[in-house]
Design an enzyme around this catalytic site. Sequence first.
Site, PDB file in Angstrom:
ATOM      1  N   LYS A 169       0.855  -1.186   0.000  1.00  0.00           N
ATOM      2  CA  LYS A 169       0.000   0.000   0.000  1.00  0.00           C
ATOM      3  C   LYS A 169       0.889   1.233   0.000  1.00  0.00           C
ATOM      4  O   LYS A 169       1.503   1.574   1.006  1.00  0.00           O
ATOM      5  CB  LYS A 169      -0.914   0.039   1.235  1.00  0.00           C
ATOM      6  CG  LYS A 169      -1.964   1.162   1.146  1.00  0.00           C
ATOM      7  CD  LYS A 169      -2.477   1.594   2.491  1.00  0.00           C
ATOM      8  CE  LYS A 169      -1.606   2.627   3.153  1.00  0.00           C
ATOM      9  NZ  LYS A 169      -1.581   3.934   2.430  1.00  0.00           N
ATOM     10  N   GLU A 242      10.757   1.262  10.189  1.00  0.00           N
ATOM     11  CA  GLU A 242      11.767   2.325  10.059  1.00  0.00           C
ATOM     12  C   GLU A 242      11.027   3.632  10.249  1.00  0.00           C
ATOM     13  O   GLU A 242      10.281   4.067   9.376  1.00  0.00           O
ATOM     14  CB  GLU A 242      12.453   2.246   8.691  1.00  0.00           C
ATOM     15  CG  GLU A 242      13.749   3.039   8.635  1.00  0.00           C
ATOM     16  CD  GLU A 242      13.579   4.396   8.011  1.00  0.00           C
ATOM     17  OE1 GLU A 242      13.360   5.365   8.791  1.00  0.00           O
ATOM     18  OE2 GLU A 242      13.653   4.496   6.790  1.00  0.00           O
ATOM     19  N   CYS A 276      14.315  10.505   5.879  1.00  0.00           N
ATOM     20  CA  CYS A 276      14.303  10.067   7.274  1.00  0.00           C
ATOM     21  C   CYS A 276      15.636  10.304   7.957  1.00  0.00           C
ATOM     22  O   CYS A 276      15.701  10.749   9.103  1.00  0.00           O
ATOM     23  CB  CYS A 276      13.929   8.587   7.360  1.00  0.00           C
ATOM     24  SG  CYS A 276      12.255   8.210   6.803  1.00  0.00           S
ATOM     25  N   GLU A 373      11.262  16.605  14.620  1.00  0.00           N
ATOM     26  CA  GLU A 373      11.743  16.350  13.266  1.00  0.00           C
ATOM     27  C   GLU A 373      11.056  17.287  12.285  1.00  0.00           C
ATOM     28  O   GLU A 373       9.831  17.232  12.120  1.00  0.00           O
ATOM     29  CB  GLU A 373      11.475  14.893  12.878  1.00  0.00           C
ATOM     30  CG  GLU A 373      11.955  14.547  11.479  1.00  0.00           C
ATOM     31  CD  GLU A 373      11.623  13.113  11.090  1.00  0.00           C
ATOM     32  OE1 GLU A 373      12.316  12.580  10.205  1.00  0.00           O
ATOM     33  OE2 GLU A 373      10.677  12.540  11.655  1.00  0.00           O
TER      34      GLU A 373
END
Length: 469
Positions: A169, A242, A276, A373
């Site tokens: 997905k 992750e 990331c 972040e």
Amino acid sequence: MIQHSFLIDGEKIRTEDSFEVINPATAEGFARCSVATSEHLDAAVSAARAAFPAWAGKSVQDRAAMIEAIADAVEQEKDDLAVLLSTEQGKPVHTGAAGEIMGALKWARATAKLRPSVDVVQDDEAVRIEVHRKPLGVVGSITPWNHPVMIAVWHIMPALLAGNTVIIKPSSYTPLSTLRLIEIANGILPKGVLNSVTGEGGLGRMMSGHAGIDKIVFTGSTNTGRNIMANAASNLKRLTLELGGNDAAIVLADADTDKIAAKIFAKAFGNSGQTCAALKRLYVHDSIYDTLSTKLAEMAIAAKVGPGNDPETQFGPLQNKAQFDYVKELVADAVSNGARVLSGGQALDRAGYFYPLTVVVDVSDGVRIVDEEQFGPVLPIVRFMDVDDAVACANANENALGGSIWSADIEKARVLACRLESGTAWVNDHATISPNAPFGGAKQSGIGVEFGLYGLEEYMQLQTVRISK
């Protein structure tokens, strides 16, 4: 406006219900994508489960040959795929998007060369003990919007090589290039081995809780990862997560700012900061703080921000409005807390989600732009006097995907890098990864690793075989 289909058991599925795919350079829709229901997910799981025995029964050499063939077929369409990727994600066609496609091909071909081992842990007069690695079954892949083709390859290829079947997905922000990748692969793979489903909100939750899926591999936010972990408990799914990163880099007093500035700039602002493992917090020793900050700001001011289809563009827009608004909010909060903006700091006055490359100084831990972040083209630079304090600040964050030390003294930097509580620690580099080295997060940045034999084992179950003599 073209409506794109997902693919189950080798067949394209188009539904009456669809969602719009937005071009972030214009903030306008340019395509629609079919919405999968729970019934479609059930059908994908059934197809994957039916295809699993024959696929798992093939030799690893046969599966590897098909992965190589998929890479060759994707390479034939690399230019068109790069344009599609750029249109839905925003990154420049000829650099970011083309680079992502070629990187995905490199990873696919490297994965195809891996071979799971059979370990003999004892072999004597009485007994032979072997440790085998066997596929898990059906793997569910849920991918993000920042690198939709690359991360799909990271998820799919080791799962297939290990002998699993897959349902993917993609993010509803960037489904189209992933769907095309799956179509190309289905021209080579047996039916049901690789399936796709698309939809907004709820479909990923259904996947993580589905009793017919044996493992979830997910790249995305920590909060979503926690939800996946909770949903996966019903049938004890294996997980590779992750998750978020807020990577810190520490620049020591002996670092040569002329040598390192360009690399730090690239590692912080590549893909407009939407990576990331991007460098997101920069701690710089007081003696070189102003010099390095000024150099980075000058590079940011000179950078060309624009639409991905402009050959002169170096950095594209943020991918979606939510992220665009969040970045604006973080910068405004920093300024209200006394930060100075050396470059950027205000959204560009044009259509689309364009935010200039922004360097923020005179900030510290405790301010949101450092603690959270950003996932955007913003770099906060924190001044330090004592390296132990800098290491403590780097480690204080709940995210721990990566970190780095920058110094002219390699051995001193290596020792400090080993003190970082991160899944990967770099010396005089950041965010560089390779298909033969494990990559994953510590603390709240994830569970498990990807890449190489370490990552391949995440898609396999150990079986101990004891042979009594």
